[in-house]
Scaffold this motif. Structure first.
Motif, short mmCIF file in Angstrom:
data_model
loop_
_atom_site.label_atom_id
_atom_site.label_comp_id
_atom_site.label_asym_id
_atom_site.label_seq_id
_atom_site.Cartn_x
_atom_site.Cartn_y
_atom_site.Cartn_z
N ASP A 151 -2.35 -22.31 -13.74
CA ASP A 151 -1.54 -23.34 -14.38
C ASP A 151 -2.36 -24.61 -14.64
N GLY A 152 -3.65 -24.58 -14.26
CA GLY A 152 -4.53 -25.72 -14.50
C GLY A 152 -4.48 -26.78 -13.41
N VAL A 153 -3.67 -26.54 -12.40
CA VAL A 153 -3.51 -27.55 -11.34
C VAL A 153 -4.56 -27.34 -10.25
N LEU A 154 -5.26 -28.44 -9.93
CA LEU A 154 -6.23 -28.40 -8.83
C LEU A 154 -5.49 -28.26 -7.51
N ARG A 155 -5.82 -27.18 -6.78
CA ARG A 155 -5.15 -26.94 -5.50
C ARG A 155 -5.93 -27.59 -4.36
N MET A 156 -7.26 -27.44 -4.43
CA MET A 156 -8.06 -27.82 -3.27
C MET A 156 -9.51 -27.93 -3.70
N GLU A 157 -10.25 -28.87 -3.07
CA GLU A 157 -11.67 -28.96 -3.39
C GLU A 157 -12.47 -29.39 -2.18
N VAL A 158 -13.73 -29.05 -2.22
CA VAL A 158 -14.59 -29.21 -1.06
C VAL A 158 -15.95 -29.74 -1.50
N ASN A 159 -16.49 -30.66 -0.70
CA ASN A 159 -17.90 -31.00 -0.80
C ASN A 159 -18.57 -30.49 0.47
N GLN A 160 -19.65 -29.77 0.28
CA GLN A 160 -20.27 -29.05 1.39
C GLN A 160 -21.78 -29.22 1.34
N VAL A 161 -22.37 -29.46 2.50
CA VAL A 161 -23.83 -29.45 2.59
C VAL A 161 -24.23 -28.29 3.48
N ILE A 162 -25.11 -27.48 2.93
CA ILE A 162 -25.66 -26.31 3.62
C ILE A 162 -27.14 -26.57 3.85
N VAL A 163 -27.63 -26.16 4.99
CA VAL A 163 -29.07 -26.26 5.25
C VAL A 163 -29.65 -24.85 5.29
N THR A 164 -30.80 -24.68 4.68
CA THR A 164 -31.49 -23.40 4.83
C THR A 164 -32.29 -23.45 6.14
N THR A 165 -32.14 -22.39 6.93
CA THR A 165 -32.79 -22.37 8.25
C THR A 165 -33.57 -21.07 8.44
N SER A 166 -34.52 -21.16 9.35
CA SER A 166 -35.18 -19.94 9.83
C SER A 166 -34.27 -19.32 10.88
N LEU A 167 -33.96 -18.04 10.72
CA LEU A 167 -33.14 -17.37 11.73
C LEU A 167 -33.98 -16.93 12.94
N ILE A 168 -35.28 -17.24 12.88
CA ILE A 168 -36.14 -17.02 14.05
C ILE A 168 -36.07 -18.26 14.97
N THR A 169 -36.24 -19.43 14.33
CA THR A 169 -36.30 -20.67 15.15
C THR A 169 -34.97 -21.43 15.15
N HIS A 170 -34.08 -21.10 14.16
CA HIS A 170 -32.81 -21.83 13.96
C HIS A 170 -33.04 -23.30 13.64
N GLN A 171 -34.18 -23.59 13.03
CA GLN A 171 -34.48 -24.94 12.55
C GLN A 171 -34.42 -24.93 11.02
N ALA A 172 -34.25 -26.14 10.46
CA ALA A 172 -34.23 -26.26 9.00
C ALA A 172 -35.55 -25.77 8.41
N ALA A 173 -35.44 -25.13 7.25
CA ALA A 173 -36.62 -24.59 6.56
C ALA A 173 -36.48 -24.91 5.07
N PRO A 174 -37.59 -25.02 4.34
CA PRO A 174 -37.50 -25.35 2.92
C PRO A 174 -36.62 -24.35 2.15
N VAL A 175 -35.87 -24.87 1.19
CA VAL A 175 -35.10 -23.98 0.31
C VAL A 175 -36.10 -23.08 -0.40
N PRO A 176 -36.01 -21.76 -0.21
CA PRO A 176 -37.02 -20.89 -0.83
C PRO A 176 -36.97 -20.95 -2.35
N GLU A 177 -38.15 -20.82 -2.95
CA GLU A 177 -38.24 -20.93 -4.40
C GLU A 177 -37.37 -19.89 -5.10
N PHE A 178 -37.22 -18.71 -4.48
CA PHE A 178 -36.42 -17.66 -5.12
C PHE A 178 -34.93 -18.00 -5.16
N LEU A 179 -34.51 -19.01 -4.38
CA LEU A 179 -33.14 -19.53 -4.52
C LEU A 179 -33.13 -20.80 -5.37
N ARG A 180 -34.11 -21.67 -5.13
CA ARG A 180 -34.14 -22.96 -5.83
C ARG A 180 -34.14 -22.77 -7.35
#
Ligand SMILES: CC(C)(COP(=O)(O)OP(=O)(O)OC[C@H]1O[C@@H](n2cnc3c(N)ncnc32)[C@H](O)[C@@H]1OP(=O)(O)O)[C@@H](O)C(=O)NCCC(=O)NCCSC(=O)c1ccc(O)cc1
Length: 151
Positions: free
Chosen positions: A102-131
């Motif tokens: 019907d064109g009516v906005l129901r809900m909206e979100v602003n979200q910040v995601i961090v790319t992390t190493s799942l080995i160290t669980h620390q922030a890691a650069p956004v990989p070029e293949f995603l960027r």
């Protein structure tokens, strides 16, 4: 570069609603998380699962703010959309919306995601293949009606 939105059509299901037949609010976050995973699926071989299992890259949320503008009810057809506000060195700033047919906005979100190493669980650069593919979804400006977004 462009200002494409990644969109998916969705019908509100029984399992997403409270006994009054209205979307139980955490379900929006599940819908948007699925949308984000489907978006990543389009970018790399193996999709989101490959990102986790092969590349050992996680995408945890560090900031999330939501505005609920009008109700969604069981059976409603809605469009879920995702645009990119900013690609940082180790973060992605997303704007997501749920809009009824019907064109009516129901809900909206602003979200910040961090790319992390799942080995160290620390922030890691956004990989070029995603960027690189994500550039196409950069929003020209934030058309968000979310009042207080600082992210
Ligand atoms: C993710 C973290 C390791 C990052 O550590 P930090 O010390 O904050 O990292 P940094 O300070 O280096 O910041 C990295 C970037 O994030 C940005 N950042 C970090 N925190 C914030 C907040 N709160 N707001 C905005 N931006 C932020 C920061 O500005 C940096 O941006 P760039 O300039 O683009 O690099 C840590 O914050 C953390 O572990 N947080 C908990 C995350 C969490 O548990 N979230 C809950 C859900 S988990 C989840 O959903 C999930 C999904 C998918 C997965 O694979 C894994 C988990």
């Amino acid at each position: 570069m462009g200002s494409k939105l990644y969109t998916k059509e969705h019908r509100i299901r029984f399992s997403e609603c409270d006994p009054a037949g209205i979307v139980f609010y955490p379900q929006y976050f599940v819908m948007f998380n699925n949308l984000m995973e489907q978006w990543v699926d389009t970018m790399i071989p193996g999709g989101f699962n490959g990102l986790i299992a092969k590349h050992k890259i996680g995408m945890p949320t560090v900031h999330l703010e939501a505005n609920f503008r009008s109700i969604s009810q069981m059976g409603d057809d809605v469009t879920l959309s995702l645009g990119v506000k900013k690609i940082g060195s180790r973060s992605l700033h997303l704007h997501l919306q749920c809009v009824g047919h019907d064109g009516v906005l129901r809900m909206e979100v602003n979200q910040v995601i961090v790319t992390t190493s799942l080995i160290t669980h620390q922030a890691a650069p956004v990989p070029e293949f995603l960027r690189e593919p994500m550039q196409a979804f950069l929003l020209p400006q934030v058309a968000a009606t979310a009042d207080s977004c600082q992210a």
